[in-house]
Design a protein around this motif. Structure first.
Motif, PDB file in Angstrom:
ATOM      1  N   ASP A  20      12.082 -19.436   1.722  1.00  0.00           N
ATOM      2  CA  ASP A  20      10.862 -19.022   2.415  1.00  0.00           C
ATOM      3  C   ASP A  20      11.084 -17.831   3.340  1.00  0.00           C
ATOM      4  OD1 ASP A  20       9.379 -20.988   1.183  1.00  0.00           O
ATOM      5  OD2 ASP A  20       9.586 -22.411   2.847  1.00  0.00           O
ATOM      6  N   ASP A  21      12.191 -17.844   4.084  1.00  0.00           N
ATOM      7  CA  ASP A  21      12.383 -16.825   5.104  1.00  0.00           C
ATOM      8  C   ASP A  21      13.528 -15.841   4.840  1.00  0.00           C
ATOM      9  OD1 ASP A  21      14.232 -18.829   5.397  1.00  0.00           O
ATOM     10  OD2 ASP A  21      14.133 -18.884   7.580  1.00  0.00           O
ATOM     11  N   PHE A  22      14.264 -16.020   3.754  1.00  0.00           N
ATOM     12  CA  PHE A  22      15.293 -15.031   3.420  1.00  0.00           C
ATOM     13  C   PHE A  22      15.689 -15.146   1.951  1.00  0.00           C
ATOM     14  CE2 PHE A  22      18.109 -18.584   4.128  1.00  0.00           C
ATOM     15  CZ  PHE A  22      19.247 -18.313   3.404  1.00  0.00           C
ATOM     16  N   ALA A  23      16.438 -14.128   1.491  1.00  0.00           N
ATOM     17  CA  ALA A  23      16.920 -14.088   0.113  1.00  0.00           C
ATOM     18  C   ALA A  23      18.302 -13.446   0.118  1.00  0.00           C
ATOM     19  CB  ALA A  23      15.964 -13.287  -0.759  1.00  0.00           C
ATOM     20  N   PHE A  24      19.088 -13.751  -0.933  1.00  0.00           N
ATOM     21  CA  PHE A  24      20.422 -13.162  -1.018  1.00  0.00           C
ATOM     22  C   PHE A  24      20.881 -13.095  -2.466  1.00  0.00           C
ATOM     23  CE2 PHE A  24      21.473 -17.636  -1.154  1.00  0.00           C
ATOM     24  CZ  PHE A  24      22.563 -17.697  -2.019  1.00  0.00           C
ATOM     25  N   PHE A  25      21.904 -12.272  -2.700  1.00  0.00           N
ATOM     26  CA  PHE A  25      22.669 -12.281  -3.943  1.00  0.00           C
ATOM     27  C   PHE A  25      24.089 -11.869  -3.584  1.00  0.00           C
ATOM     28  CE2 PHE A  25      21.111  -7.934  -3.740  1.00  0.00           C
ATOM     29  CZ  PHE A  25      22.159  -7.158  -4.207  1.00  0.00           C
ATOM     30  N   THR A  26      25.016 -12.061  -4.509  1.00  0.00           N
ATOM     31  CA  THR A  26      26.402 -11.687  -4.242  1.00  0.00           C
ATOM     32  C   THR A  26      26.890 -10.673  -5.257  1.00  0.00           C
ATOM     33  OG1 THR A  26      27.228 -13.588  -5.487  1.00  0.00           O
ATOM     34  CG2 THR A  26      26.984 -13.865  -3.100  1.00  0.00           C
ATOM     35  N   VAL A  27      27.887  -9.904  -4.836  1.00  0.00           N
ATOM     36  CA  VAL A  27      28.504  -8.877  -5.657  1.00  0.00           C
ATOM     37  C   VAL A  27      30.011  -8.966  -5.443  1.00  0.00           C
ATOM     38  CG1 VAL A  27      28.201  -7.134  -3.837  1.00  0.00           C
ATOM     39  CG2 VAL A  27      28.428  -6.396  -6.203  1.00  0.00           C
ATOM     40  N   ARG A  28      30.786  -8.616  -6.478  1.00  0.00           N
ATOM     41  CA  ARG A  28      32.248  -8.591  -6.365  1.00  0.00           C
ATOM     42  C   ARG A  28      32.717  -7.152  -6.260  1.00  0.00           C
ATOM     43  NH1 ARG A  28      31.566 -12.297 -10.525  1.00  0.00           N
ATOM     44  NH2 ARG A  28      32.049 -14.420  -9.911  1.00  0.00           N
ATOM     45  N   ASP A  29      33.650  -6.907  -5.327  1.00  0.00           N
ATOM     46  CA  ASP A  29      34.210  -5.565  -5.231  1.00  0.00           C
ATOM     47  C   ASP A  29      35.314  -5.399  -6.275  1.00  0.00           C
ATOM     48  OD1 ASP A  29      36.593  -6.662  -4.212  1.00  0.00           O
ATOM     49  OD2 ASP A  29      36.335  -5.817  -2.202  1.00  0.00           O
ATOM     50  N   GLU A  42      22.721  -2.550  -9.405  1.00  0.00           N
ATOM     51  CA  GLU A  42      22.686  -2.517 -10.879  1.00  0.00           C
ATOM     52  C   GLU A  42      22.888  -1.091 -11.374  1.00  0.00           C
ATOM     53  OE1 GLU A  42      19.951  -5.870 -12.963  1.00  0.00           O
ATOM     54  OE2 GLU A  42      18.853  -4.327 -11.856  1.00  0.00           O
ATOM     55  N   GLN A  43      22.220  -0.131 -10.737  1.00  0.00           N
ATOM     56  CA  GLN A  43      22.331   1.271 -11.146  1.00  0.00           C
ATOM     57  C   GLN A  43      23.735   1.821 -10.941  1.00  0.00           C
ATOM     58  OE1 GLN A  43      19.146   3.018  -8.843  1.00  0.00           O
ATOM     59  NE2 GLN A  43      17.602   2.474 -10.372  1.00  0.00           N
ATOM     60  N   LEU A  44      24.452   1.287  -9.953  1.00  0.00           N
ATOM     61  CA  LEU A  44      25.847   1.687  -9.724  1.00  0.00           C
ATOM     62  C   LEU A  44      26.811   0.961 -10.666  1.00  0.00           C
ATOM     63  CD1 LEU A  44      26.018   1.785  -5.806  1.00  0.00           C
ATOM     64  CD2 LEU A  44      26.026   3.739  -7.378  1.00  0.00           C
ATOM     65  N   HIS A  45      26.278   0.035 -11.469  1.00  0.00           N
ATOM     66  CA  HIS A  45      27.082  -0.777 -12.392  1.00  0.00           C
ATOM     67  C   HIS A  45      28.105  -1.627 -11.650  1.00  0.00           C
ATOM     68  CE1 HIS A  45      25.173   1.272 -15.701  1.00  0.00           C
ATOM     69  NE2 HIS A  45      25.489   2.428 -15.148  1.00  0.00           N
ATOM     70  N   TYR A  46      27.722  -2.126 -10.475  1.00  0.00           N
ATOM     71  CA  TYR A  46      28.583  -3.026  -9.711  1.00  0.00           C
ATOM     72  C   TYR A  46      28.548  -4.408 -10.341  1.00  0.00           C
ATOM     73  CZ  TYR A  46      29.465   0.192  -5.817  1.00  0.00           C
ATOM     74  OH  TYR A  46      29.893   1.227  -5.032  1.00  0.00           O
ATOM     75  N   ASP A  47      29.591  -5.182 -10.098  1.00  0.00           N
ATOM     76  CA  ASP A  47      29.727  -6.526 -10.650  1.00  0.00           C
ATOM     77  C   ASP A  47      28.888  -7.503  -9.812  1.00  0.00           C
ATOM     78  OD1 ASP A  47      30.504  -8.919 -11.775  1.00  0.00           O
ATOM     79  OD2 ASP A  47      32.584  -8.793 -11.104  1.00  0.00           O
ATOM     80  N   ILE A  48      27.652  -7.699 -10.213  1.00  0.00           N
ATOM     81  CA  ILE A  48      26.768  -8.614  -9.492  1.00  0.00           C
ATOM     82  C   ILE A  48      27.144 -10.032  -9.893  1.00  0.00           C
ATOM     83  CG2 ILE A  48      24.383  -9.342  -9.154  1.00  0.00           C
ATOM     84  CD1 ILE A  48      23.602  -6.378  -9.599  1.00  0.00           C
ATOM     85  N   ALA A  49      27.518 -10.825  -8.900  1.00  0.00           N
ATOM     86  CA  ALA A  49      28.061 -12.164  -9.148  1.00  0.00           C
ATOM     87  C   ALA A  49      26.983 -13.240  -9.230  1.00  0.00           C
ATOM     88  CB  ALA A  49      29.076 -12.530  -8.064  1.00  0.00           C
ATOM     89  N   SER A  50      25.841 -12.997  -8.613  1.00  0.00           N
ATOM     90  CA  SER A  50      24.761 -13.985  -8.672  1.00  0.00           C
ATOM     91  C   SER A  50      23.419 -13.279  -8.661  1.00  0.00           C
ATOM     92  CB  SER A  50      24.839 -14.966  -7.496  1.00  0.00           C
ATOM     93  OG  SER A  50      24.455 -14.329  -6.290  1.00  0.00           O
ATOM     94  N   GLU A  51      22.459 -13.919  -9.258  1.00  0.00           N
ATOM     95  CA  GLU A  51      21.089 -13.420  -9.210  1.00  0.00           C
ATOM     96  C   GLU A  51      20.544 -13.610  -7.798  1.00  0.00           C
ATOM     97  OE1 GLU A  51      19.504 -11.886 -11.831  1.00  0.00           O
ATOM     98  OE2 GLU A  51      21.475 -12.060 -12.779  1.00  0.00           O
ATOM     99  N   ILE A  52      19.392 -13.058  -7.534  1.00  0.00           N
ATOM    100  CA  ILE A  52      18.756 -13.220  -6.224  1.00  0.00           C
ATOM    101  C   ILE A  52      18.320 -14.674  -6.058  1.00  0.00           C
ATOM    102  CG2 ILE A  52      16.807 -12.565  -4.766  1.00  0.00           C
ATOM    103  CD1 ILE A  52      16.840  -9.829  -6.225  1.00  0.00           C
ATOM    104  N   VAL A  53      18.695 -15.248  -4.930  1.00  0.00           N
ATOM    105  CA  VAL A  53      18.254 -16.593  -4.553  1.00  0.00           C
ATOM    106  C   VAL A  53      17.248 -16.409  -3.421  1.00  0.00           C
ATOM    107  CG1 VAL A  53      18.969 -18.823  -3.623  1.00  0.00           C
ATOM    108  CG2 VAL A  53      20.479 -17.586  -5.208  1.00  0.00           C
ATOM    109  N   ARG A  54      16.074 -16.992  -3.581  1.00  0.00           N
ATOM    110  CA  ARG A  54      15.005 -16.791  -2.602  1.00  0.00           C
ATOM    111  C   ARG A  54      14.655 -18.097  -1.893  1.00  0.00           C
ATOM    112  NH1 ARG A  54      12.690 -11.696  -3.909  1.00  0.00           N
ATOM    113  NH2 ARG A  54      13.349 -11.026  -5.978  1.00  0.00           N
TER     114      ARG A  54
END
Length: 123
Positions: free
Chosen positions: A103-112, A89-101
């Motif tokens: 029980d044992d892992f979490a992820f989000f996606t970003v576009r280059d 977020e601080q780099l102003h990157y294009d975050i494509a999805s919010e964090i998905v959580r």
């Protein structure tokens, strides 16, 4: 006949249109130093600390046409998903999805810069 193809990934190619801007984008993403004066077409190999390499590929000349997928083909690992999200977020990157959580892992996606979808994930 035994397969001569090994059960091992050697290099991931990320197709890009502007090699220098993509080197800057990925090096910032991964916290890597780089010298833009050493970046020359057609490819740039990112520094990795494991066996699988990552090559940014702009092709030999001119603008490369890229057909991207809306789904990530690989992920970068993080131990702290919230810090990773805030950093991008601080780099102003294009975050494509919010964090998905889960029980044992979490992820989000970003576009280059070329709209390639990259997953950032724990676990």
């Amino acid at each position: 006949m035994k397969s001569p193809v090994q059960n091992k990934v050697n290099t991931i190619f990320i197709h890009v249109t502007d090699l220098k801007e993509s080197v800057k984008w990925y090096c910032q993403l991964l916290g890597q130093d780089y010298d833009i004066t050493t970046v020359e077409r057609p490819v740039y190999n990112l520094l990795v600390n494991q066996e699988v390499g990552i090559t940014l590929d702009a092709g030999p000349s001119g603008k490369k046409r890229i057909n991207t997928s809306e789904h990530p083909l690989f992920n970068f690992h993080t131990d702290n998903i919230d810090q990773a999200y805030t950093y991008l977020e601080q780099l102003h990157y294009d975050i494509a999805s919010e964090i998905v959580r889960f029980d044992d892992f979490a992820f989000f996606t970003v576009r280059d810069l070329d709209q390639n979808v990259i997953m950032i994930c724990t676990g």
